[in-house]
Design a protein around this motif. Structure first.
Motif, PDB file in Angstrom:
ATOM      1  N   SER A  62     -52.218 -45.247  12.126  1.00 22.48           N
ATOM      2  CA  SER A  62     -51.822 -46.570  12.633  1.00 22.48           C
ATOM      3  C   SER A  62     -50.630 -46.479  13.570  1.00 22.48           C
ATOM      4  O   SER A  62     -50.545 -47.217  14.546  1.00 22.48           O
ATOM      5  CB  SER A  62     -51.492 -47.510  11.478  1.00 22.48           C
ATOM      6  N   THR A  65     -52.121 -45.296  16.797  1.00 20.46           N
ATOM      7  CA  THR A  65     -52.866 -46.398  17.421  1.00 20.46           C
ATOM      8  C   THR A  65     -51.903 -47.399  18.044  1.00 20.46           C
ATOM      9  O   THR A  65     -52.091 -47.853  19.171  1.00 20.46           O
ATOM     10  CB  THR A  65     -53.751 -47.118  16.383  1.00 20.46           C
ATOM     11  N   ASN A  66     -50.872 -47.716  17.273  1.00 15.11           N
ATOM     12  CA  ASN A  66     -49.870 -48.663  17.744  1.00 15.11           C
ATOM     13  C   ASN A  66     -49.298 -48.233  19.092  1.00 15.11           C
ATOM     14  O   ASN A  66     -49.174 -49.022  20.022  1.00 15.11           O
ATOM     15  CB  ASN A  66     -48.754 -48.769  16.697  1.00 15.11           C
ATOM     16  N   VAL A  69     -52.060 -48.469  21.932  1.00 15.02           N
ATOM     17  CA  VAL A  69     -52.321 -49.852  22.323  1.00 15.02           C
ATOM     18  C   VAL A  69     -51.159 -50.396  23.147  1.00 15.02           C
ATOM     19  O   VAL A  69     -51.349 -51.027  24.184  1.00 15.02           O
ATOM     20  CB  VAL A  69     -52.557 -50.734  21.076  1.00 15.02           C
ATOM     21  N   VAL A  81     -58.893 -53.624  19.037  1.00 20.48           N
ATOM     22  CA  VAL A  81     -58.695 -52.618  17.987  1.00 20.48           C
ATOM     23  C   VAL A  81     -59.534 -52.995  16.770  1.00 20.48           C
ATOM     24  O   VAL A  81     -59.583 -54.165  16.388  1.00 20.48           O
ATOM     25  CB  VAL A  81     -57.212 -52.527  17.562  1.00 20.48           C
ATOM     26  N   ALA A  83     -59.662 -51.678  12.908  1.00 17.75           N
ATOM     27  CA  ALA A  83     -59.045 -50.785  11.923  1.00 17.75           C
ATOM     28  C   ALA A  83     -59.846 -50.877  10.627  1.00 17.75           C
ATOM     29  O   ALA A  83     -59.910 -51.932  10.015  1.00 17.75           O
ATOM     30  CB  ALA A  83     -57.590 -51.183  11.682  1.00 17.75           C
ATOM     31  N   ILE A 113     -56.613 -57.418  17.451  1.00 19.13           N
ATOM     32  CA  ILE A 113     -56.724 -56.435  16.371  1.00 19.13           C
ATOM     33  C   ILE A 113     -57.512 -57.039  15.222  1.00 19.13           C
ATOM     34  O   ILE A 113     -57.242 -58.168  14.804  1.00 19.13           O
ATOM     35  CB  ILE A 113     -55.332 -56.027  15.843  1.00 19.13           C
ATOM     36  N   LEU A 145     -60.332 -49.368  20.577  1.00 21.31           N
ATOM     37  CA  LEU A 145     -59.861 -48.296  19.701  1.00 21.31           C
ATOM     38  C   LEU A 145     -60.365 -48.559  18.290  1.00 21.31           C
ATOM     39  O   LEU A 145     -60.169 -49.662  17.763  1.00 21.31           O
ATOM     40  CB  LEU A 145     -58.326 -48.245  19.686  1.00 21.31           C
ATOM     41  N   GLU A 147     -60.158 -47.223  14.411  1.00 16.14           N
ATOM     42  CA  GLU A 147     -59.411 -46.350  13.514  1.00 16.14           C
ATOM     43  C   GLU A 147     -60.135 -46.310  12.175  1.00 16.14           C
ATOM     44  O   GLU A 147     -60.380 -47.348  11.579  1.00 16.14           O
ATOM     45  CB  GLU A 147     -58.015 -46.964  13.350  1.00 16.14           C
TER      46      GLU A 147
END
Lengths: 316, 132, 555
Positions: A62, A65-66, A69, A81, A83, A113, A145, A147
């Motif tokens: 994460s 990813t953070n 992004v 995103v 997740a 997200i 993205l 995750e």
């Protein structure tokens, strides 16, 4: 209901955040009409690069990813995103905690997200996640993205979903020869050793390098191994570059189309499986025939294989 | 076909670091089959509301023990109304005096739970309100 | 030989008793009992569970290694514990009035509660401070606020405890600067800063910087104080919040001592000598409801720390091996229902702390499950301590429960279990690693959840909550913080910024930045910055720009 579906589809295509949010719930819950929803947005789906990040819980996905992004949004890209966290097999519930690391992104223009639980997908990606990607692409994002927690099958599933897959590892958590053998090596386009300030990082990175060099040699792309300290922002820019490089390499080599085709095949398969389940398995469950079969299997008279054939032919 | 999972956002607005209650509730909701989006500490009302909208939750649960509830809880309620999300069930808990509880219920909170509430009561309250 | 005979005889008779009269009565009714860490408690404890064979090694005498019976020879016969009520309200002016009131009421030490923006190193006008200014304590933006807070309180006459962690160095710097203005030299200053960052990461939440730089700030304080403030307790290693977050007694002790070990290691690594800083380390524990277990916990804590300091770190000064501690009664045990019952709870908990040999004590006020305490409830809480000290007789002799078969056996048991945890944490590479892996958080979370479930199944009884509940009107007369305070504070802050010599302030901040990038002790640069009226937020921002901010692990 038809109205609701139309309204959602219209909103999603028009880029309305609330409609996308509701639409995602709609397909996730497999509410009746979800096929119509997918159908009506499908002509508006605009393909965009899909990046996947996978790794064991706690490796820092994460945080990474953070960063990705944040950087991409700074280049005024619109980012979607997804997740994914595992559903508890006992309660069917889930704690979706990835947002803890991404809250600074909450409310920023152009970033959407969504946390999703794996639900019934036995550790793999649920078909709803495939469909979520389509919704994002109709809504209009420049990049997606995804995750996922690397447990069991989701690691391999992500290959069929994403154009570029980064496998995130860290030293000292059993990310050693054993787990690497378990198939991770085949799925990664980029390997990142996070928490590289910890003991064992060098060894892990070296091990990966040597194992990757023996990976089948006909590919143009040689998967890089990058050492990161994500919590301190170390080397994250390199990771982003590698993602972009891989994307370019896909475009150049024509692999991009192949990937797209693979993804569509996967989606079709998943939907077919769901339909088969609805049509054949669903109606059978709990029927007299079903019980009869179970009894017979219990008594070891006939095998499950036998009964599967038998039941299928009967339901025709 | 399909099932309606209850999705809940559990958030700690403000600077309060006491997350025992929030985490215990999150875990209890998970064990009751719900999907819980946990946001962690130090969240602003803006962040909470935009996360709730994107996650399309039916329920938002806020926790505060720092005495800032009147200000921060109220802001969350106002933002939800502003953005047209009054349909989201809004609940809260923490160290919140009776008088403040009533005030918060007036500005849009469905329920403020007092210390000592059992997690089972919270679970059944949510189930009843969401599933009708 | 004689002892062995005796043991066998006891064994034999115990067996007879258990199978005879005990078994007969047990059929009439028998309740299961457990420790807080879920070990069954026996029906009776005898010399088989505790014998005084090793009395001299394991217990000894008060004021002597391993200090299990107490850190000072005379304990409360010499002087009662310090009665220290944690308090801080809304503004520096109001807090100042409250402190002077408490001093008049016979309180012997001050304890400052800061509001959350101060604890997280944010100025009152920071967007994240919105709604939080003055709520759980006093807002301190700059030295100007500190001057008001201690107005007419001579700093050489009081001992002041400050609950401040991540920005502890800045608040201590302000205290030193203020003393200088009062004409009090630094070596006269007495008090404590909490300064315990590790538990913030997993139990209390007011962290700013990542562990590495945080530990540097802490060891800089150790080094500075060992030279300049010899009477200052440089850290209060706190189990209190760990217990509040849901840990059991063993976990409280284990994680606190593991934090302590991490600080000692960091200080040694920074080049300090153990006997230079260890005498100023102090601890802070929780007093929960289980009276006898809590007494055993405090006793075990002393023996464990003494052993760790002697055996692991080779400390020689006896003071380095003494675990001195402050206690606060358990906030999480207070109920909103039938709030006055809390007075009784606090009494039992306070008694546990006293029987356990605490050096100072904060008793909670009965209305704290509703709001910040009112003046009346704070007074009752203080009186509770005074009654225990003056009327209960529990101070007449040192460690009155020493030698109790049950308490001694619990002391041994807790000690053993804590050692097991410490070994495990050591194997993980120490406490910082264990926190970064989320191990400590998971252990506490598990314990908290199970505790909640036991209360809901009525396996654990909380009077007025899951038993003997009744309808009742909710309390009135609760303390309220005027929302206007926040605006006032921001006005004061802006005023300070406008009035100060801006060039001077910026120069000091620039110097601080340079120091932070190098290895030098940070304290002098921070003191210069606060003297130039640089604000807490500005100072912390400089450090943030170099050290970054800590990111909590996900759930």
């Amino acid at each position: 209901m038809g109205n609701q579906v139309n309204e959602l589809a219209r909103g999603i295509i028009a880029g309305e955040e609330k409609a996308l949010a509701k639409g995602l719930t709609f397909i996730e819950n497999r509410k009746s009409g979800y096929r119509e929803l997918l159908d009506s947005i499908y002509p508006e789906v605009r393909s965009c690069p899909i990046w996947g990040l996978t790794g064991a819980p706690g490796v820092g996905k994460s945080t990474i990813t953070n960063y990705l992004v944040d950087s991409l949004a700074n280049r005024s890209e619109r980012i979607g995103v997804i997740a994914v966290d595992p559903t508890s097999p006992f309660s069917g519930g889930a704690i979706l905690g990835d947002r803890v690391r991404m809250m600074d992104l909450a409310g920023r223009e152009g970033i959407f997200i969504r946390s999703m639980a794996s639900r019934g997908a036995l550790g793999g990606l649920s078909p709803a996640i495939m469909d979520a990607v389509s919704l994002y692409q109709a809504f209009g994002v420049d990049r997606i993205l995804v995750e996922t927690v690397g447990v069991g099958q989701s690691e391999t599933d992500i290959v069929s979903l994403a154009d570029t897959v980064a496998v995130i590892m860290m030293p000292g958590t059993g990310d050693d020869v054993q787990t690497i053998k378990a198939g991770l090596l085949e799925i990664g386009d980029i390997f990142a050793v996070n928490k590289a300030d910890l003991e064992g990082a060098e060894t892990l990175a070296g091990l990966l390098q040597s194992m990757l060099s023996s990976r089948n040699g006909d590919e143009k792309w040689v998967p890089p191994v990058i050492k990161l300290v994500a919590s301190q922002g170390q080397n994250l820019d390199t990771l982003l570059e590698k993602f972009l490089d891989h994307q370019k390499s896909l475009e150049k080599s024509g692999q991009k189309e192949k990937k797209e085709k693979m993804r569509n095949e996967m989606a079709l398969k998943m939907h077919l499986q769901a339909r088969f389940q609805d049509l054949y398995l669903g109606p059978l469950l709990g029927t007299e025939d079903w019980e009869k079969a179970i009894k017979s299997i219990n008594r070891r008279e006939k095998s499950p294989a036998y009964w599967a054939e038998k039941l299928i032919s009967r339901s025709d | 076909m399909g099932e309606n999972k209850i999705r809940v956002l559990i958030a700690k607005p403000g600077l309060d670091g006491h997350d025992r209650g929030a985490k215990v509730v999150a875990q209890a909701l998970r064990d009751a089959g719900m999907e819980v989006i946990y946001t962690g500490l130090r969240r602003t009302p803006d962040q909470i509301v935009s996360a709730a909208v994107q996650e399309d939750v039916q329920v938002i649960g806020l926790s505060s023990l720092s005495g800032a509830h009147n200000h921060l809880f109220k802001k969350v309620a106002e933002l939800l109304q502003e953005k047209g999300h009054e349909d989201i069930l809004l609940i809260g808990g923490g160290i919140i005096p009776e008088k403040d509880r009533k005030q918060l219920e007036d500005v849009g909170f469905d329920r403020i739970f007092s210390p000592g509430t059992s997690t089972e009561d919270i679970v059944s309250y949510i189930k009843e309100k969401v599933n009708g | 030989m004689k002892d062995k005979d005796r043991q066998e005889k006891i064994q034999e008779n115990l067996k007879k008793w258990r199978e005879g009269p005990f078994a007969k009565f047990q059929q009439r009714g028998w309740n299961e009992a457990f420790t807080s860490y879920r070990e069954p408690v026996k029906e009776i404890y005898t010399p088989l569970d505790y014998s005084d064979d090793e009395y001299l090694e394991k217990a000894g005498f008060p004021g002597q290694y391993p200090f299990v019976r107490g850190v000072y020879p005379t304990m409360y016969r010499g002087r009662p514990w310090t009665m220290r009520q944690y308090a801080g309200f809304a503004s520096a002016e109001e807090s100042n009035r409250r402190y002077r009131y408490l001093l008049e009421q016979g309180q012997t030490g001050l304890s400052v509660a800061f509001d959350l923006p101060t604890q997280i190193g944010l100025d009152s006008d920071h967007p994240l401070a919105d709604g939080e200014v003055g709520k759980v304590g006093v807002p301190i933006d700059s030295l100007a606020d500190m001057e008001i807070l201690f107005d007419q309180i001579p700093l050489d006459k009081v001992s002041t405890s400050m609950t401040i962690n991540s920005p502890a160095a800045v608040l201590l710097a302000m205290y030193i600067a203020l003393a200088e203005k009062q004409g009090v030299s630094a070596d006269k200053l007495k008090g404590t800063i909490q300064n315990d960052i590790l538990k913030e990461y997993f139990a209390r939440g007011t962290y700013i910087f990542p562990p590495g730089p945080s530990l540097r700030l802490i060891t800089d304080i150790f080094a500075y104080c060992s030279r300049e403030l010899p009477n200052w307790n440089t850290i209060s290693i706190s189990g209190y919040h760990i217990r509040e977050a849901g840990a059991n007694a063993v976990q409280e002790l284990a994680f606190t001592l593991a934090d302590g070990i991490a600080y000692v290691k960091a200080a040694l690594q920074a080049g300090l000598k153990v006997d230079e800083f260890a005498p100023r380390l102090s601890f802070f524990f929780n007093a929960q409801m289980n009276l006898l277990e809590e007494v055993a916990k405090f006793r075990a804590a002393r023996r464990l720390w003494a052993k760790i300091m002697e055996e692991k770190f080779g400390a020689e000064n006896p003071k380095s091996k003494m675990l001195r501690f402050h206690t606060q009664t358990a906030g999480a045990s207070l109920t909103a229902q039938q709030a006055q019952n809390n007075i009784v709870r606090v009494t039992i908990q306070a008694l546990a702390a006293v029987l356990g040999g605490t050096q100072s004590l904060h008793t909670n006020s009965y209305d704290e499950a509703w709001a910040l305490p009112s003046e009346e409830s704070v007074r009752i809480a203080l009186r509770t301590q005074q009654i225990i000290a003056s009327e209960s007789g529990s101070t007449s002799t040192v460690d009155p429960l020493g030698g109790s078969y049950y308490v001694e056996s619990l002391t041994d048991d807790i000690e053993k279990r804590v050692e097991e945890y410490l070994e495990k944490i050591e194997e993980m590479g120490g406490m910082v690693k264990a926190i970064e892996k989320g191990y400590v958080q998971r252990e506490i979370q598990k314990s908290a959840y199970e505790m909640q479930k036991r209360v809901e199944r009525q396996e654990d009884i909380v009077v007025g909550v899951n038993k003997y509940a009744q309808e009742e009107p909710s309390p009135t007369d609760l303390l309220e913080v005027d929302p206007q305070m926040e605006k006032e504070q921001i006005k004061k802050l802006k005023n300070t910024r406008a009035k100060r010599d801006e060039k001077e302030a910026q120069k000091a901040l620039e110097q601080l930045k340079k120091t932070a990038q190098e290895d030098e002790n940070l304290m002098p640069a921070i003191i210069d910055a606060v003297k130039a009226y640089a604000t807490l937020g500005e100072i912390c921002d400089v450090l943030r720009s170099i050290y970054g901010e800590y990111q909590a692990p996900t759930f």
